[in-house]
Scaffold this motif. Structure first.
Motif, PDB file in Angstrom:
ATOM      1  N   ALA A  40       0.834  -1.202   0.000  1.00  0.00           N
ATOM      2  CA  ALA A  40       0.000   0.000   0.000  1.00  0.00           C
ATOM      3  C   ALA A  40       0.869   1.254   0.000  1.00  0.00           C
ATOM      4  N   ASP A  41       0.685   2.093  -1.020  1.00  0.00           N
ATOM      5  CA  ASP A  41       1.359   3.388  -1.027  1.00  0.00           C
ATOM      6  C   ASP A  41       0.722   4.321  -0.010  1.00  0.00           C
ATOM      7  N   ILE A  42      -0.589   4.185   0.147  1.00  0.00           N
ATOM      8  CA  ILE A  42      -1.337   5.011   1.096  1.00  0.00           C
ATOM      9  C   ILE A  42      -2.228   4.083   1.911  1.00  0.00           C
ATOM     10  N   LEU A  43      -2.234   4.276   3.228  1.00  0.00           N
ATOM     11  CA  LEU A  43      -3.065   3.478   4.115  1.00  0.00           C
ATOM     12  C   LEU A  43      -3.903   4.404   4.980  1.00  0.00           C
ATOM     13  N   HIS A  44      -5.214   4.194   4.950  1.00  0.00           N
ATOM     14  CA  HIS A  44      -6.149   4.963   5.771  1.00  0.00           C
ATOM     15  C   HIS A  44      -6.736   4.030   6.821  1.00  0.00           C
ATOM     16  N   LEU A  45      -6.663   4.425   8.072  1.00  0.00           N
ATOM     17  CA  LEU A  45      -7.292   3.641   9.144  1.00  0.00           C
ATOM     18  C   LEU A  45      -8.620   4.310   9.472  1.00  0.00           C
ATOM     19  N   GLU A  46      -9.549   4.181   8.542  1.00  0.00           N
ATOM     20  CA  GLU A  46     -10.851   4.839   8.652  1.00  0.00           C
ATOM     21  C   GLU A  46     -11.850   4.121   7.759  1.00  0.00           C
ATOM     22  N   ALA A  47     -13.078   4.587   7.787  1.00  0.00           N
ATOM     23  CA  ALA A  47     -14.124   3.980   6.964  1.00  0.00           C
ATOM     24  C   ALA A  47     -13.750   4.045   5.488  1.00  0.00           C
ATOM     25  N   LEU A  48     -14.284   3.098   4.727  1.00  0.00           N
ATOM     26  CA  LEU A  48     -13.955   2.993   3.307  1.00  0.00           C
ATOM     27  C   LEU A  48     -14.421   4.206   2.515  1.00  0.00           C
ATOM     28  N   HIS A  49     -13.657   4.539   1.510  1.00  0.00           N
ATOM     29  CA  HIS A  49     -13.977   5.613   0.571  1.00  0.00           C
ATOM     30  C   HIS A  49     -14.839   5.030  -0.540  1.00  0.00           C
ATOM     31  N   SER A  50     -15.638   5.844  -1.155  1.00  0.00           N
ATOM     32  CA  SER A  50     -16.535   5.358  -2.219  1.00  0.00           C
ATOM     33  C   SER A  50     -15.769   4.856  -3.445  1.00  0.00           C
ATOM     34  N   ARG A  51     -14.499   5.252  -3.606  1.00  0.00           N
ATOM     35  CA  ARG A  51     -13.707   4.809  -4.764  1.00  0.00           C
ATOM     36  C   ARG A  51     -13.203   3.376  -4.641  1.00  0.00           C
ATOM     37  N   VAL A  52     -13.360   2.781  -3.477  1.00  0.00           N
ATOM     38  CA  VAL A  52     -12.836   1.435  -3.236  1.00  0.00           C
ATOM     39  C   VAL A  52     -13.430   0.457  -4.244  1.00  0.00           C
ATOM     40  N   GLU A  53     -12.534  -0.293  -4.915  1.00  0.00           N
ATOM     41  CA  GLU A  53     -12.946  -1.264  -5.942  1.00  0.00           C
ATOM     42  C   GLU A  53     -13.169  -2.649  -5.352  1.00  0.00           C
ATOM     43  N   THR A  54     -12.358  -3.020  -4.380  1.00  0.00           N
ATOM     44  CA  THR A  54     -12.391  -4.356  -3.800  1.00  0.00           C
ATOM     45  C   THR A  54     -12.495  -4.210  -2.296  1.00  0.00           C
ATOM     46  N   HIS A  55     -13.404  -4.955  -1.681  1.00  0.00           N
ATOM     47  CA  HIS A  55     -13.514  -4.872  -0.226  1.00  0.00           C
ATOM     48  C   HIS A  55     -14.069  -6.173   0.350  1.00  0.00           C
ATOM     49  N   THR A  56     -13.881  -6.316   1.644  1.00  0.00           N
ATOM     50  CA  THR A  56     -14.430  -7.443   2.391  1.00  0.00           C
ATOM     51  C   THR A  56     -14.657  -6.986   3.812  1.00  0.00           C
ATOM     52  N   GLU A  57     -15.464  -7.718   4.507  1.00  0.00           N
ATOM     53  CA  GLU A  57     -15.677  -7.439   5.920  1.00  0.00           C
ATOM     54  C   GLU A  57     -15.809  -8.750   6.666  1.00  0.00           C
ATOM     55  N   GLY A  58     -15.641  -8.676   7.945  1.00  0.00           N
ATOM     56  CA  GLY A  58     -15.732  -9.884   8.753  1.00  0.00           C
ATOM     57  C   GLY A  58     -15.427  -9.561  10.189  1.00  0.00           C
ATOM     58  N   ASP A  59     -15.019 -10.584  10.932  1.00  0.00           N
ATOM     59  CA  ASP A  59     -14.597 -10.305  12.305  1.00  0.00           C
ATOM     60  C   ASP A  59     -13.421 -11.211  12.659  1.00  0.00           C
ATOM     61  N   ILE A  60     -12.619 -10.690  13.539  1.00  0.00           N
ATOM     62  CA  ILE A  60     -11.469 -11.417  14.061  1.00  0.00           C
ATOM     63  C   ILE A  60     -11.638 -11.394  15.572  1.00  0.00           C
ATOM     64  N   ARG A  61     -11.799 -12.551  16.147  1.00  0.00           N
ATOM     65  CA  ARG A  61     -11.992 -12.662  17.597  1.00  0.00           C
ATOM     66  C   ARG A  61     -13.104 -11.727  18.094  1.00  0.00           C
ATOM     67  N   GLY A  62     -14.165 -11.675  17.338  1.00  0.00           N
ATOM     68  CA  GLY A  62     -15.328 -10.884  17.738  1.00  0.00           C
ATOM     69  C   GLY A  62     -15.248  -9.402  17.430  1.00  0.00           C
ATOM     70  N   LYS A  63     -14.153  -8.937  16.862  1.00  0.00           N
ATOM     71  CA  LYS A  63     -13.996  -7.517  16.499  1.00  0.00           C
ATOM     72  C   LYS A  63     -14.240  -7.380  15.006  1.00  0.00           C
ATOM     73  N   LYS A  64     -15.208  -6.547  14.648  1.00  0.00           N
ATOM     74  CA  LYS A  64     -15.563  -6.370  13.238  1.00  0.00           C
ATOM     75  C   LYS A  64     -14.517  -5.520  12.513  1.00  0.00           C
ATOM     76  N   PHE A  65     -14.302  -5.852  11.240  1.00  0.00           N
ATOM     77  CA  PHE A  65     -13.385  -5.081  10.404  1.00  0.00           C
ATOM     78  C   PHE A  65     -13.971  -4.958   9.017  1.00  0.00           C
ATOM     79  N   VAL A  66     -13.525  -3.918   8.326  1.00  0.00           N
ATOM     80  CA  VAL A  66     -13.817  -3.739   6.905  1.00  0.00           C
ATOM     81  C   VAL A  66     -12.493  -3.360   6.253  1.00  0.00           C
ATOM     82  N   ILE A  67     -12.164  -4.039   5.149  1.00  0.00           N
ATOM     83  CA  ILE A  67     -10.949  -3.769   4.407  1.00  0.00           C
ATOM     84  C   ILE A  67     -11.355  -3.475   2.968  1.00  0.00           C
ATOM     85  N   GLY A  68     -10.744  -2.463   2.393  1.00  0.00           N
ATOM     86  CA  GLY A  68     -10.997  -2.180   0.990  1.00  0.00           C
ATOM     87  C   GLY A  68      -9.812  -1.476   0.362  1.00  0.00           C
TER      88      GLY A  68
END
Length: 195
Positions: free
Chosen positions: A163-191
């Motif tokens: 990643a040239d740029i990494l944002h630790l925040e909600a996804l931007h509308s330009r995101v082309e690929t994304h997934t969501e889920g949880d790890i040990r009960g903590k929800k995440f979204v990656i895009g």
């Protein structure tokens, strides 16, 4: 030109023996992790290795492999204890070739953040693969994680995930690929989107 035979003068018997002992200790630690159901991606503070009588020199021999052992077992520290006492058979003691191993299962905030960062990096790599990205393809990455502060891991996540740029925040509308889920009960979204 190689004749297919080993040059016996180049074989370091002590190094070979040390490597064999290293592998047995590593197997013991991994068995302890398996018994405790702690994946190797999740760091632990330390393992206490109780060496039974006759195996006192193992700790000295493993000094040459200490950093490799810590890295492979994902530990911050290893403590060797020489003992003549029999090992308890409680649920946290795991016998192995040279004695027994007990893992320190206490999870600090720092260890927890590192574990989540490792899991997120694995998930990003998997998502990159699903998106048919090549190793050299660069991305702009968004990670939103519930209740976990990944800011201390931002640089390492960006580097390992291409990643040239990494944002630790909600996804931007330009995101082309994304997934969501949880790890040990903590929800995440990656895009991400390819740059």
């Amino acid at each position: 030109e190689w004749n297919g035979k080993a040059d016996e003068s180049l074989i370091d018997g002590e190094l070979e023996e040390g490597m064999s002992e290293f592998l047995l200790v590593l197997q013991g630690i991994m068995a302890a992790r398996d018994k405790e159901k702690v994946n190797v991606r999740w760091p632990l503070e330390k393992a206490v290795i109780y060496l039974s009588e006759g195996h006192e020199k193992i700790a000295d021999k493993l000094q040459a492999f200490a950093s490799l052992l810590l890295k492979q077992a994902n530990l911050k520290d290893i403590q060797f204890v020489h003992t003549n006492a029999p090992f308890s058979s409680d649920e946290h003691t795991v016998p192995f070739a040279f004695g027994a191993i007990v893992l320190d299962l206490a999870v600090t905030k720092s260890l927890e953040e590192e574990g989540f960062a490792r899991e997120i990096m694995r998930r990003v790599q998997s998502l990159r693969k699903e998106a048919s990205l090549q190793r050299d393809d660069r991305i702009e990455l968004y990670i939103h994680m519930q209740e976990i502060d990944l800011s201390h891991w931002k640089e390492q996540i960006a580097e390992r995930c291409g990643a040239d740029i990494l944002h630790l925040e909600a996804l931007h509308s330009r995101v082309e690929t994304h997934t969501e889920g949880d790890i040990r009960g903590k929800k995440f979204v990656i895009g991400f989107f390819k740059r």
